[in-house]
Design a protein around this motif. Structure first.
Motif, mmCIF file in Angstrom:
data_model
loop_
_atom_site.group_PDB
_atom_site.id
_atom_site.type_symbol
_atom_site.label_atom_id
_atom_site.label_comp_id
_atom_site.label_asym_id
_atom_site.label_seq_id
_atom_site.Cartn_x
_atom_site.Cartn_y
_atom_site.Cartn_z
ATOM 1 N N VAL A 264 2.354 6.118 2.256
ATOM 2 C CA VAL A 264 2.014 4.708 2.100
ATOM 3 C C VAL A 264 0.565 4.658 1.299
ATOM 4 O O VAL A 264 0.400 3.938 0.249
ATOM 5 C CB VAL A 264 1.932 4.116 3.554
ATOM 6 C CG1 VAL A 264 1.198 2.736 3.456
ATOM 7 C CG2 VAL A 264 3.399 3.765 3.884
ATOM 8 N N PRO A 265 -0.504 5.372 1.697
ATOM 9 C CA PRO A 265 -1.815 4.968 1.174
ATOM 10 C C PRO A 265 -1.990 5.677 -0.373
ATOM 11 O O PRO A 265 -2.789 5.267 -1.196
ATOM 12 C CB PRO A 265 -2.805 5.653 1.950
ATOM 13 C CG PRO A 265 -2.260 6.434 3.086
ATOM 14 C CD PRO A 265 -0.650 6.144 2.718
ATOM 15 N N PHE A 266 -0.809 6.294 -0.954
ATOM 16 C CA PHE A 266 -0.867 6.873 -2.183
ATOM 17 C C PHE A 266 0.073 6.234 -3.259
ATOM 18 O O PHE A 266 -0.030 6.629 -4.084
ATOM 19 C CB PHE A 266 -0.833 8.258 -2.060
ATOM 20 C CG PHE A 266 -1.484 8.949 -1.325
ATOM 21 C CD1 PHE A 266 -3.069 9.094 -1.458
ATOM 22 C CD2 PHE A 266 -1.265 9.400 0.135
ATOM 23 C CE1 PHE A 266 -3.954 9.671 -0.829
ATOM 24 C CE2 PHE A 266 -2.195 10.178 1.058
ATOM 25 C CZ PHE A 266 -3.741 10.111 0.695
ATOM 26 N N GLY A 267 0.653 5.076 -2.961
ATOM 27 C CA GLY A 267 1.097 4.380 -3.884
ATOM 28 C C GLY A 267 1.247 2.927 -3.283
ATOM 29 O O GLY A 267 0.374 2.523 -2.620
ATOM 30 N N ILE A 268 2.484 2.062 -3.579
ATOM 31 C CA ILE A 268 2.602 1.032 -3.245
ATOM 32 C C ILE A 268 3.733 0.833 -2.285
ATOM 33 O O ILE A 268 4.750 1.701 -2.239
ATOM 34 C CB ILE A 268 2.650 -0.243 -4.266
ATOM 35 C CG1 ILE A 268 3.892 0.333 -5.061
ATOM 36 C CG2 ILE A 268 1.523 -0.245 -5.012
ATOM 37 C CD1 ILE A 268 4.337 -0.940 -6.120
ATOM 38 N N VAL A 269 3.871 -0.299 -1.551
ATOM 39 C CA VAL A 269 5.217 -0.355 -0.688
ATOM 40 C C VAL A 269 5.691 -1.868 -0.821
ATOM 41 O O VAL A 269 4.950 -2.788 -0.947
ATOM 42 C CB VAL A 269 4.688 -0.442 1.154
ATOM 43 C CG1 VAL A 269 6.108 -0.434 1.828
ATOM 44 C CG2 VAL A 269 4.155 0.965 1.371
ATOM 45 N N VAL A 270 6.955 -1.902 -1.178
ATOM 46 C CA VAL A 270 7.564 -3.194 -1.259
ATOM 47 C C VAL A 270 8.637 -3.460 -0.300
ATOM 48 O O VAL A 270 9.282 -2.459 0.146
ATOM 49 C CB VAL A 270 8.240 -3.505 -2.871
ATOM 50 C CG1 VAL A 270 6.832 -3.277 -3.728
ATOM 51 C CG2 VAL A 270 9.244 -2.449 -3.081
ATOM 52 N N ASN A 271 9.301 -4.864 -0.248
ATOM 53 C CA ASN A 271 10.232 -5.074 0.695
ATOM 54 C C ASN A 271 11.372 -5.195 -0.049
ATOM 55 O O ASN A 271 11.472 -5.055 -1.360
ATOM 56 C CB ASN A 271 10.133 -6.362 1.752
ATOM 57 C CG ASN A 271 9.707 -7.628 0.587
ATOM 58 O OD1 ASN A 271 9.977 -7.586 -0.416
ATOM 59 N ND2 ASN A 271 9.150 -8.313 1.569
#
Ligand code: FAD
Length: 465
Positions: A264-271
């Protein structure tokens, strides 16, 4: 073969870490002890067999920890994560008693190992078990057997019988037949109710159908419900639970540690609607990993996608499943069946907002976004180096916080604030007294070990030893 007509002094319900500590202590105290465990021998010891490390107070570095961890620092850490939702006297008792575990656990067969890389910065405060939790519980089962503790596997307790505020016997089903086990005292150490989806649904609604349970399917909270039915005083938020972001491909139960995702901290998260919904770089990961289960649980259909590029791969421990790989962002979106144009736009907008050049995965670095909602506060680097990778995420429930109130003798407290005479509780079933909110890595075992030891000692005493 266990004789259910035999009279035991102490019956322990649940053969995980807390139950085993209680059984060993009660037996060493002189009591005749029986452990009732729902799982088969192969799957015994519930969530405890998935663990790796335990937090404990100590005054100096040893071969296995890199420095001191004092009562005060431990207490401050606990106060911070719980926001004060803890019983201070029980918490301080747990912290102080944890000092003995560094010697007591090896004296009962557990072996330590030096901490490895990728251990969430725990090398100073936590001890790591050689062979993990599985080796720890196997050692405890061996010790218990050598001491003469009887163990009944595949024995699920369904009912507690009480007369005049005292427990008289436990009813269990074994090989399809009902058995009644009488005892002078009982220790309930049967974990939380995280594997009981209908019960979770009472607080989470239909979303709970999409939760993955990281540990045993046997922790259904039957004993917790029985204790509450008999008038035990509840403690902890019924909706409260420790939940992390898991690889959505994990099995429904018992996937253990290897399905957690630290990307998670090294990219983005989308729904599913291709919207970012939280700052992926808010704080260092050990302080944030446990909020991502709840965040994913709040998304449509309880699914999300962690998106990184090839620069990010060396910086996190991968899940046991390989990432989905693609040469372009639209291809990655298609693999997840989400809108390719929308994902390209989200990534492009994110890339345009990135500021700062000094990337440092080991500290709160200066790489952040500007003008983006929600922001990404650290470790923000453009996602621009193919191949691109993605992981599907689901909420992974570790354990629930609702439990029964106990006192310093691990005695269960009833609604009238009086202790139940011969009923003791240890482990997740009472952890909510101390962990009202949040989590400290390695503290589940600390609570279970300390209160398991107290419960075993006090149950033997209660039985006349
Ligand atoms: C993947 C994972 C990793 C974790 N890692 C760590 C870690 O590294 N360090 C840490 O401190 N904590 C960790 N935890 C949390 C930790 O596992 C728990 O805090 C701890 O093991 C709880 O111990 P317990 O004895 O209360 O419950 P459990 O170990 O779950 O034992 C409960 C037992 O009760 C039995 N049982 C349940 N109901 C009944 C019934 N009605 N009748 C008879 N038996 C019953 C179950 O079969 C089970 O064996 C982890 C949890 C998971 C899921």
């Amino acid at each position: 073969m266990i004789d259910s007509s035999a009279r035991y002094d102490v019956v322990v319900i649940g053969g995980g870490n807390a139950g085993l500590c209680a059984a060993i202590m009660a037996r060493r105290g002189g009591a005749r002890v029986l452990v009732l465990e729902s799982a088969t021998k192969d799957f015994r010891a519930g969530n405890s067999r998935h663990t790796r490390d335990i937090r404990y107070m100590h005054k100096a570095a040893t071969e296995y920890v890199t420095g001191p961890y004092t009562e005060d620092e431990f207490w401050q850490d606990l106060r911070q994560v719980t926001g004060g939702a803890t019983n201070e006297s029980l918490a301080r008792l747990t912290i102080r008693e944890s000092e003995q575990l560094g010697d007591w656990m090896p004296a009962n067969g557990v072996r330590w190992q030096k901490p490895l890389r990728g251990t969430l910065h725990l090398a100073r405060s936590n001890l790591f078990m050689l062979g993990g939790g599985k080796a720890m519980v196997d050692a405890y089962y061996d010790t218990a057997a050598k001491l003469g503790v009887d163990i009944a596997y595949e024995t699920e307790v369904s009912e507690l019988k009480m007369t005049d505020g005292q427990l008289t016997s436990a009813l269990a089903s074994r090989n399809g037949a009902e058995q009644e086990y009488a005892a002078k005292a009982v220790v309930v150490a049967s974990g939380g109710f995280e594997a009981n989806i209908p019960w979770l649904k009472e607080y989470w609604g239909a979303a709970a159908d999409n939760f993955i349970i990281r540990g045993t399917p046997h922790n259904r909270g039957t004993m917790l419900k029985e204790l509450l039915k008999h008038g035990a005083k509840p403690v902890g938020d019924p909706r409260g639970c420790h939940a992390v972001a898991l690889d959505a491909r994990a099995p429904k139960f018992d996937g253990g540690i290897v399905t957690r995702l630290d990307s998670v901290p090294f990219g983005i998260v989308v729904n599913k609607n291709v919207k970012r919904f939280y700052d992926e770089g808010e704080d260092i990961w050990p302080k944030r990993y446990a909020i991502w289960g709840k965040l994913v649980a709040e998304q449509p259909e309880q699914i999300a996608y962690s998106i990184v590029d090839s620069k990010a791969l060396p910086h996190f421990m991968p899940s046991v499943f390989p990432p989905v790989e693609a040469e372009s962002i639209p291809e990655l979106a298609k693999a997840f069946e989400i809108d390719p144009n929308a994902l390209s736009e989200v990534v492009a907008k994110f890339n345009r907002s990135v500021r700062g050049s000094r990337f440092d995965p080991g500290s709160l670095d200066e790489c952040h976004t500007e003008g983006l909602v929600p922001p990404k506060s650290h470790w923000a680097r453009p996602i621009d180096t193919p191949p691109y990778y993605g992981y599907p995420l689901r909420p992974g429930i570790t354990f629930t916080y609702l439990g029964v109130t106990v006192d310093e003798q691990a005695q269960v407290i009833m609604q009238d604030d009086q202790p139940a005479k011969n009923i003791f509780a240890a482990g997740e079933v009472m952890a909510g007294n101390i962990l009202g909110r949040g989590y400290l890595a390695g503290f589940g075992l600390t609570i279970g070990s300390v209160f398991g030891r107290i419960a075993g000692r006090e149950a033997a005493r209660c039985a006349g030893y």
